[in-house]
Scaffold this motif. Sequence first.
Motif, PDB file in Angstrom:
ATOM      1  N   GLY A  78      40.148  28.528  37.295  1.00  0.00           N
ATOM      2  CA  GLY A  78      38.286  28.563  36.740  1.00  0.00           C
ATOM      3  C   GLY A  78      37.993  29.821  35.570  1.00  0.00           C
ATOM      4  N   ALA A  79      36.487  30.119  35.183  1.00  0.00           N
ATOM      5  CA  ALA A  79      36.621  31.097  34.406  1.00  0.00           C
ATOM      6  C   ALA A  79      36.506  32.521  35.063  1.00  0.00           C
ATOM      7  N   ASP A  80      35.198  32.661  36.447  1.00  0.00           N
ATOM      8  CA  ASP A  80      35.601  33.424  37.363  1.00  0.00           C
ATOM      9  C   ASP A  80      36.942  34.072  37.098  1.00  0.00           C
ATOM     10  N   ALA A  81      38.109  34.107  37.330  1.00  0.00           N
ATOM     11  CA  ALA A  81      39.100  34.690  37.278  1.00  0.00           C
ATOM     12  C   ALA A  81      40.209  35.261  36.372  1.00  0.00           C
ATOM     13  N   VAL A  82      39.599  34.310  35.136  1.00  0.00           N
ATOM     14  CA  VAL A  82      39.399  34.135  33.838  1.00  0.00           C
ATOM     15  C   VAL A  82      39.140  35.666  33.522  1.00  0.00           C
ATOM     16  N   ARG A  83      37.887  35.480  33.236  1.00  0.00           N
ATOM     17  CA  ARG A  83      36.711  36.622  33.713  1.00  0.00           C
ATOM     18  C   ARG A  83      37.179  38.346  34.485  1.00  0.00           C
ATOM     19  N   MET A  84      38.003  37.862  35.514  1.00  0.00           N
ATOM     20  CA  MET A  84      38.118  38.978  36.062  1.00  0.00           C
ATOM     21  C   MET A  84      39.290  39.828  35.632  1.00  0.00           C
ATOM     22  N   ALA A  85      39.772  38.836  35.769  1.00  0.00           N
ATOM     23  CA  ALA A  85      41.500  39.318  35.443  1.00  0.00           C
ATOM     24  C   ALA A  85      41.342  39.735  33.810  1.00  0.00           C
ATOM     25  N   MET A  86      40.592  39.193  33.110  1.00  0.00           N
ATOM     26  CA  MET A  86      40.758  40.148  31.631  1.00  0.00           C
ATOM     27  C   MET A  86      39.926  41.408  31.601  1.00  0.00           C
ATOM     28  N   MET A  87      38.231  41.368  32.893  1.00  0.00           N
ATOM     29  CA  MET A  87      38.010  43.329  32.750  1.00  0.00           C
ATOM     30  C   MET A  87      39.263  44.186  33.466  1.00  0.00           C
ATOM     31  N   PHE A  88      39.904  43.775  34.588  1.00  0.00           N
ATOM     32  CA  PHE A  88      40.999  44.079  34.887  1.00  0.00           C
ATOM     33  C   PHE A  88      41.626  44.791  34.122  1.00  0.00           C
ATOM     34  N   ALA A  89      42.038  44.155  33.394  1.00  0.00           N
ATOM     35  CA  ALA A  89      43.846  44.811  32.576  1.00  0.00           C
ATOM     36  C   ALA A  89      43.745  46.257  32.413  1.00  0.00           C
ATOM     37  N   ALA A  90      42.763  45.914  32.011  1.00  0.00           N
ATOM     38  CA  ALA A  90      43.022  47.118  31.386  1.00  0.00           C
ATOM     39  C   ALA A  90      41.090  47.850  30.948  1.00  0.00           C
ATOM     40  N   PRO A  91      40.930  49.391  30.656  1.00  0.00           N
ATOM     41  CA  PRO A  91      39.594  49.592  30.111  1.00  0.00           C
ATOM     42  C   PRO A  91      39.673  49.307  28.512  1.00  0.00           C
ATOM     43  N   PRO A  92      37.815  49.358  28.714  1.00  0.00           N
ATOM     44  CA  PRO A  92      37.875  48.205  26.933  1.00  0.00           C
ATOM     45  C   PRO A  92      38.516  48.541  26.139  1.00  0.00           C
ATOM     46  N   GLU A  93      38.120  50.450  25.819  1.00  0.00           N
ATOM     47  CA  GLU A  93      39.109  50.570  24.718  1.00  0.00           C
ATOM     48  C   GLU A  93      40.274  50.593  24.510  1.00  0.00           C
ATOM     49  N   HIS A  94      41.065  50.666  25.458  1.00  0.00           N
ATOM     50  CA  HIS A  94      42.126  50.567  25.216  1.00  0.00           C
ATOM     51  C   HIS A  94      42.751  48.932  24.153  1.00  0.00           C
ATOM     52  N   SER A  95      43.901  48.715  23.786  1.00  0.00           N
ATOM     53  CA  SER A  95      44.652  47.623  23.036  1.00  0.00           C
ATOM     54  C   SER A  95      45.646  48.260  24.345  1.00  0.00           C
ATOM     55  N   PHE A  96      45.791  46.468  25.000  1.00  0.00           N
ATOM     56  CA  PHE A  96      46.905  46.600  25.479  1.00  0.00           C
ATOM     57  C   PHE A  96      47.468  44.381  25.447  1.00  0.00           C
ATOM     58  N   GLU A  97      48.793  44.779  26.277  1.00  0.00           N
ATOM     59  CA  GLU A  97      49.702  43.485  25.809  1.00  0.00           C
ATOM     60  C   GLU A  97      49.208  42.468  27.155  1.00  0.00           C
ATOM     61  N   TRP A  98      48.198  41.207  26.827  1.00  0.00           N
ATOM     62  CA  TRP A  98      47.511  40.012  28.108  1.00  0.00           C
ATOM     63  C   TRP A  98      49.043  39.565  28.494  1.00  0.00           C
ATOM     64  N   SER A  99      49.060  39.266  29.676  1.00  0.00           N
ATOM     65  CA  SER A  99      49.591  38.327  30.524  1.00  0.00           C
ATOM     66  C   SER A  99      48.789  37.554  31.075  1.00  0.00           C
ATOM     67  N   GLU A 100      49.404  36.049  31.403  1.00  0.00           N
ATOM     68  CA  GLU A 100      48.390  35.166  32.620  1.00  0.00           C
ATOM     69  C   GLU A 100      48.600  35.691  33.510  1.00  0.00           C
ATOM     70  N   HIS A 101      49.273  36.464  33.990  1.00  0.00           N
ATOM     71  CA  HIS A 101      49.767  36.961  35.422  1.00  0.00           C
ATOM     72  C   HIS A 101      48.792  37.318  36.515  1.00  0.00           C
ATOM     73  N   GLY A 102      47.964  37.713  35.672  1.00  0.00           N
ATOM     74  CA  GLY A 102      46.679  38.294  36.896  1.00  0.00           C
ATOM     75  C   GLY A 102      45.576  37.171  36.648  1.00  0.00           C
ATOM     76  N   VAL A 103      45.504  35.842  36.248  1.00  0.00           N
ATOM     77  CA  VAL A 103      44.457  35.551  36.276  1.00  0.00           C
ATOM     78  C   VAL A 103      45.008  34.496  37.619  1.00  0.00           C
ATOM     79  N   GLU A 104      46.311  34.375  38.469  1.00  0.00           N
ATOM     80  CA  GLU A 104      46.326  33.746  39.253  1.00  0.00           C
ATOM     81  C   GLU A 104      46.013  34.719  40.224  1.00  0.00           C
ATOM     82  N   SER A 105      46.263  35.969  39.937  1.00  0.00           N
ATOM     83  CA  SER A 105      45.796  36.767  41.459  1.00  0.00           C
ATOM     84  C   SER A 105      44.533  37.259  41.297  1.00  0.00           C
ATOM     85  N   ALA A 106      43.785  37.364  40.138  1.00  0.00           N
ATOM     86  CA  ALA A 106      42.012  37.167  40.068  1.00  0.00           C
ATOM     87  C   ALA A 106      41.772  36.314  41.298  1.00  0.00           C
TER      88      ALA A 106
END
Length: 830
Positions: free
Chosen positions: A608-636
Amino acid sequence: MAEQKYDTPKYDPVSTERDIQRYWEENGTFEVSENSARPKFYCLAMFPYPSGQLHMGHVRNFTLGDVIARFQRLQGKNVLNPIGWDAFGLPAENAAIKHNTAPAKWTHSNIANMKKQFKTLGYSYDWSREFATCDPEYYRWEQWFFTRMFNKGLVYKKAAWVNWDPVDKTVLANEQVINGRGWRSDALVERRELSQWFVKITDYAEELLNNLDKLDGWPEKIKTMQRNWIGRSEGVEMTFPLHAAIKDAGDGVTVYTTRPDTLMGATYLAVAAQHPIARAAAENSSKLADFLQQCNKGKVAEADMAKMEKLGMDTGFIAEHPLTGKDVPIWVANFVLMEYGSGAVMSVPGHDQRDWEFAKKYGLDIVQVVEPSADGGESANIAVEAYVSKKGVLVNSGEFDGLDFKAGFDGIADALSARHLGEKRVNYRLRDWGVSRQRYWGCPIPIVNCDKCGAVAVPDADLPVVLPPDLELDGSGSPLKKMPEWYETQCPDCGGKAIRETDTFDTFMESSWYYARFASSNFNEGMLDERAKYWTSVDHYVGGEEHAILHLLYARFFHKVMRDEGIVESDEPFTRLLALGMVLQDGVKMSKSAGDSGDPQHLLDRYGADAVRMAMMFAAPPEHSFEWSEHGVESANRWLRNRLWHAVDEHLQRDNVPDLDVASLSDTQKELRRRVHETVAKAGDDYGRRLSFNTVISSVMSLMNHVDKFKDDSPQGNAVIHEALNAVIVIMSPITPHISHELWQKMNEGKFEDVEWLSVDESALAKTVVAMVVQVNGKLRGKFEIAADASRDEMEKAALSVENVDKFIENKTVRKVIVVPNKLVNFVVS
RNA sequence: GCCCGGGUGGUGAAAUUGGUAGACACGCAAGACUUAAAAUCUUGUUGCCGUAAGGCAGUGCCGGUUCGAGCCCGGCCCCGGGCACCA
């Protein structure tokens, strides 16, 4: 069958989200107008290029924009959050050639696909304002605006250099030149000169620079980059007279320098390979002609030029030193840029490292004219390297000897001025904006070329000049050039035979004013209407840091020209700016070049969208570049289901949930309530001021951990939990709007879209006891708790009595005690 | 080459004004439940020494300022963004 405590089958994000999205759509929840008593707030994320599929870089950009828009709605603002498509551009042509389709068709199908994905992500867009920049109704007004600039004298034509593929006989973008070769033909790329349209952004250089100081809502680093890009400098423009006039170059060589104080150390001049003097010299020397040809190989990009080996050749021409009259040889150098300044520089090898290396290489004179030791510094040794600092006094400079930088600068400038050979001048590094592109998939330049009347702007009544749609491309340049039925026309002035411009605009033209068009997207009588004055400036602009200079500078420029035309009222287009870091995948920037990788669709389908949105927002502060990992979506998704949904579900089964009676709360109830209000305060600050959305989530998670541990099913305990869960739901709602909507409606009366941000109960925040630490010589040695209103003396006493501390103090003398109230006590001993 | 950033556990990160480094998660380990697995729950998780209490080291590297530095200053290394035709 045993009851399964954690089986809460009711959380089905995909169907819940679909229902809520339909509800938003049917109710026009996010459509806004100017007729509102609320203060306006215009939130905008940089619109996407419709590359086909969404990647996680898009998800980040547009989720951040949506979070800000939704937070501002909770703050009671009348929020405009629009979306559109930056639809012209090179990738469509590439795809069209590759797949034998028309760029328009490819683009529109991509838009349809991405639009569907945006809706699945639950973005709160006012879709009624959507447009694509390839719509003639849009670019019509861009053409109109260009003709206004044309009439004002803000545009002009001049020769400029492009990458030329001699096999495909086409102009290549820098991106299409790989290791100096055409990406399709593999042919060695040449530089070629074409007559192109330029927009005079330099007329606005000063304002573009000065207004940066007023942009308090912009990150300092972006402003610094823009300042350096504009590059204001104070110096002297001067002429080195020629012994004899040279064809196309006249009787002098004009140079600009920020170091006129070193003029007496100028031992040669260096000109660009495209400079008239270089060309004239090449007429008599085949060696020189070969060298110039060599200089015209490779890419036009500045980075490539800067990395080249510095090469030069004597032109044989001699100039006169403007003050001494001495001979100054003129060299061609491959690192001098024709585009920048006059295409010629004076070289002072004693005090410029690049000139020094060049002079060493070619055996040119090196003269020292600044000496730091006279000023108290260490003696310069120009046999080893150039002395580039401004510190010191002039030597070997005749009447100017002994002057410091400032006096030398002024003295030499005055001397040049007296001889009419130079003047002080402010210079900008910023160059005018070349807007011509030899491409098909772009906005046609609304100019007609007539043999008699010259370049004539297409009259308003004949706009738009429509790009013929559905053309297929073969890779050999723009098809417009092969369409006489399109380019043959009549001169608007004299009515005679004339030819349309077949070049199209740089796509930065479209992205320089789209933000304003969203206010008036359905207005067909002009570029913008009064609504644009209501909505602009954009209150919060969100987009990738890679746009820090070009896009943002061009948009600022356009805005000022629109202001001067009376179309908008503000000075700047974007009040506040959030510059995002990159989303990387396998260490590579995620963008159209990354192809289909990083498509979020399978995650949306599963979590679902909420989990994707939340995982993305939780992954890193906005100004950081970071390596995306899908793990966070399941945990969200797990947190939303097992923690949030489950806790609300459990709470809804409590039958005694009275109103809060704050005065009657127990200490543990007060403790949880304090955490609730602390979290509300922190989240509000993180959303509004700090733009720190990852910490919003972590503090909410932390609060939920405390709610879980709070075992109290008394009526007031239930009331505290009720307040806590509502707070969590509202705080999370900008990030996870669907589950928040659903749960809030289960727990409360009324409509969730009418809910506003929570107010912090200051009295709930009061702490009676605080935790402090004890340090000895700055090292942590113990901890203690003390009444929040304890005096410094009491804190110090309490610190001394902490176990473990004494052994670090005994047999030593306490020299100093530092007390930071409610934080620490530090004993300095020796 | 030039301009601008960044570097903290196994991983993403937190530490907001120079004041408890590693919050919150992921992963991993152990345990509970289960015939079993999954899911879920509990506990632990910077490294080294120690049963523990605690100690020592530790925020890319070297040096400095300070009672105290992830944060400030100087020098370096590495990574990322931009360099005007990718958008």
